[in-house]
Each structure stands twice: as structure tokens, then as C-alpha cells.
Scaffold this motif. Structure first.
Motif, short mmCIF file in Angstrom:
data_model
loop_
_atom_site.label_atom_id
_atom_site.label_comp_id
_atom_site.label_asym_id
_atom_site.label_seq_id
_atom_site.Cartn_x
_atom_site.Cartn_y
_atom_site.Cartn_z
N ALA A 175 41.20 28.67 39.23
CA ALA A 175 40.47 27.81 38.88
C ALA A 175 39.10 27.30 39.45
N ALA A 176 39.36 27.14 40.92
CA ALA A 176 38.56 26.60 41.79
C ALA A 176 37.27 27.66 42.03
N TYR A 177 37.66 28.77 42.44
CA TYR A 177 36.43 29.82 42.65
C TYR A 177 35.86 30.67 41.35
N ALA A 178 36.63 30.70 40.02
CA ALA A 178 36.14 31.35 39.05
C ALA A 178 36.01 30.75 37.85
N GLY A 179 36.65 29.61 37.61
CA GLY A 179 36.79 28.58 36.60
C GLY A 179 37.55 29.29 35.62
N ILE A 180 38.78 29.98 35.88
CA ILE A 180 39.62 30.62 35.09
C ILE A 180 41.07 30.14 35.05
N ASP A 181 41.55 29.66 33.84
CA ASP A 181 42.97 29.27 33.95
C ASP A 181 43.90 30.44 33.82
N LEU A 182 44.39 30.87 35.09
CA LEU A 182 44.99 32.10 35.04
C LEU A 182 46.50 32.04 34.37
N LEU A 183 47.11 30.89 34.60
CA LEU A 183 48.47 30.63 33.78
C LEU A 183 48.47 30.66 32.37
#
Length: 351
Positions: A175-183
Motif C-alpha cells: 500500500a505504502a510503496y506501490a499503492g496496491i491493496d494486496l489483500l
């Protein structure tokens, strides 16, 4: 110092340049052994030749062969880790063990990789994997104290080895470094959604190929966006890997989408890989089979499954285990810039 390829490692000039680093290596070896022994660990020695070198898709082994008295032949492999044998010792009744183990991995050579290297691997039966985080922090401090280093520096990055490592989850890092919601790319049981991660990565400006799997995209984001941000100023503990990326780790009880796995980074260098160990033999077999199917797809080969290891899992107590790249730790503590500076006799048969 001369470049690693400019002269043989045994030349007087090159050995003279490397000798201070090798002296530090010896001191850290003694200190690490004393640290474990002082905490009630038993040092073990396990066989380098194994039926299976490990069953991870992108792990490559050196193959060998055993020839019996009657000429019978059996394939064997140089271990990529002492893990399988160590867990068998836990099943046998050992509780706290460590090994300073020589291991081998093929297709690996560079400033941070060598085909033959040393892992410090340790296990704690009936202890939580968070204890390994404290162990890793203590070993960083120990290496620095032994080498007389106030800080670690590598490729322009600095770390205070005496500072408590930061702890960041994969979900937080994505979230912090790629802006991706991994979960959001994992279902409740940890199964992966390739389309969701591909879309999120593409929106973040990460290249996605048509034939990339979820794991391929995950790894690219990790390498390009996450790892460069880790281990700056202080060490980083990157934890709670998706279960799909933790083949030998147990799922977290509170959230089975993620596993009890963490990696330790300093100066952007991965130093350790640690697990709350999976002891479900049926689930472990399923994961191994999936990994070997992927290895067959990508590389056209697969390694056998160690049935003796799966049998031992049924007798193994709950445990946590860690594997720390000893040569890399020595590099950072001694101020070396290439792994061959801290190896007494580097493998010389490869370019």
C-alpha cells in the motif's frame, strides 16, 4: 581492491586485500556460535547430500548420484538448506538447535550470490515465530559489536545495526510503496486472484506480461517497488507474506490469507528468511506438488519429494525456524562490497 575476476583468489595481492574481511568472518563465526550456545541451543551437523534439495519452484540445486556396492544408483542433491534434516531432528525430540551450514544453489553468482555459501539456520520448538525477530535483531548487534562497526554501509545505503528493526507487513508495504491493496487479491482462504493483482500493478505503473502468474506479478512489485525501500537507517522486518508465497510456513491463526513468514533486510540486502513452521503433512505435500508443477512449467524439471520429511512432520512439535545468510551478514559488518571478499576459497570454475 581488484575486481573479483581480475586475478585468482589465491594471488598474494588479492588475498592480502581480502585478509582483513576474512579475519572478521572468523571472529563473527565464533561470536555467533557462542551466542547460540549461551542460550541453550545445541549445535548440529546434518548431511550435505539429500534425497530432495527442496521443493521451491525457483530454487536450483546441484545434482549428484550415489553408487552402491553392487553398482545400484540413486540420485542425490547437494542441499540448498539444512531445513529438512533439521526438522527431522525436531521430530526426534530436539528442542533448540542451530547449524552453521555450507549449502549450494545453482544459477546464482554475483556481488550478493555465490553457488556455495553459508547459512546460519536455527529452530525453536514450541516458541512463537516473533521470537525469531528478536533473535535476528540480536545477531545484527552481535555482528556489529564483533566487527567494531558503528553502522553498516552497502551501495550508498546505511543502517544502524543497534537500532530496533522496523516491522512492516507485506500489505502495508504494498500500500505504502506501490499503492496496491494486496489483500484484495486474495480470497478468505489465501487463494490468489491474478486478474485483480494484474490490474492493480498495471495502475501502479508496473509492467505486467500476458503470461505472468500472480506470483510473477507479486515478485516484480516486491523487487521493483518494495525491496528498494527496506533497510534504510535501520533494519526492516518484512512480515505476513501471503500464504501462496510461504510454502513451508503455517497460516496466521487470525488471518489465513497470510502466513507466519518474515524476511530481514539491511541496506536493501535480504539477510534472513524465517517461518512459523508448517507441520500439516497433507498441506505440505499439496504445496510441494504445486511448486514442482510450476518448476516443470518454467524450467522443464522437478525435484523429488522427500517422503521421509513428510512423515517426520507428523511427529514434529510446533516450531519456528530461521535461515540467515552468514556471508552477507559478514559483508555488511566488515564493510565488504562483494561476497567473494568474505569467502576463504571462492568457487573458481565458473565465469
Amino acid at each position: 581492491m581488484s575486481s573479483p575476476a581480475s586475478s585468482p583468489w589465491w594471488s598474494h595481492e588479492r588475498h592480502r586485500d581480502r585478509r582483513p574481511f576474512l579475519s572478521v568472518r572468523g571472529a563473527i563465526t565464533r561470536a555467533v556460535r557462542g551466542w547460540f550456545e549461551g542460550r541453550g541451543f545445541t549445535e548440529v551437523e546434518t548431511a550435505a547430500l539429500q534425497v530432495s534439495p527442496g521443493n521451491e519452484a525457483h530454487l536450483h540445486a546441484f545434482a549428484s548420484e550415489a553408487i552402491g556396492p553392487a553398482g545400484e544408483r540413486r540420485p542425490l542433491y547437494l542441499r540448498t538448506s539444512p531445513e529438512f534434516a533439521a526438522k527431522k531432528l525436531l521430530a526426534a525430540g530436539e528442542g533448540k538447535i542451530f547449524e552453521i551450514a555450507r549449502v549450494w544453489r545453482n544459477r546464482e553468482r554475483g556481488p550478493l550470490h555465490h553457488p556455495e555459501f553459508t547459512l546460519v539456520e536455527w529452530y525453536r520448538a514450541n516458541e512463537p515465530y516473533e521470537q525469531l525477530m528478536d533473535d535476528c535483531a540480536a545477531l545484527l548487534r552481535l555482528a556489529a559489536e564483533t566487527a567494531g562497526a558503528e553502522r553498516f554501509e552497502f551501495r550508498g545505503r546505511r543502517v544502524d545495526p543497534f537500532a530496533a528493526p522496523e516491522r512492516v507487513t507485506l500489505a502495508e508495504a504494498f500500500a505504502a510503496y506501490a499503492g496496491i491493496d494486496l489483500l484484495a487479491t486474495l480470497d478468505d482462504g489465501g487463494e490468489t486472484d491474478r486478474a485483480a493483482l494484474a490490474a492493480a500493478a498495471g495502475n501502479a505503473g508496473v509492467r505486467v506480461a500476458d503470461d505472468d502468474t500472480w506470483a510473477d506479478i507479486f515478485s516484480r512489485v516486491l523487487v521493483e517497488r518494495i525491496e528498494p525501500m527496506l533497510g534504510e537507517g535501520r533494519a526492516s522486518i518484512l512480515c505476513e507474506y501471503p500464504t501462496a508465497e510461504a510454502a513451508l510456513a503455517r497460516p496466521k491463526a487470525a488471518d489465513p490469507r497470510v502466513a507466519e513468514r518474515f524476511e530481514l533486510y539491511a541496506c536493501g540486502v535480504e539477510l534472513a528468511n524465517c517461518f512459523g513452521e508448517l507441520t500439516d503433512a497433507a498441506e505440505q505435500r499439496r504445496r510441494f506438488q504445486a511448486e514442482m508443477a510450476e518448476k516443470q512449467r518454467v524450467y522443464g524439471e522437478r525435484y523429488p519429494i522427500d517422503e521421509d520429511f513428510l512423515a517426520a512432520l507428523g511427529e514434529m512439535p510446533p516450531a519456528s525456524g530461521a535461515a540467515l545468510g552468514f556471508d552477507r551478514l559478514v559483508m555488511l559488518a566488515a564493510g565488504a562490497q562483494h561476497i567473494e571478499q568474505v569467502l576463504w576459497a571462492p568457487v573458481a570454475c565458473l565465469p
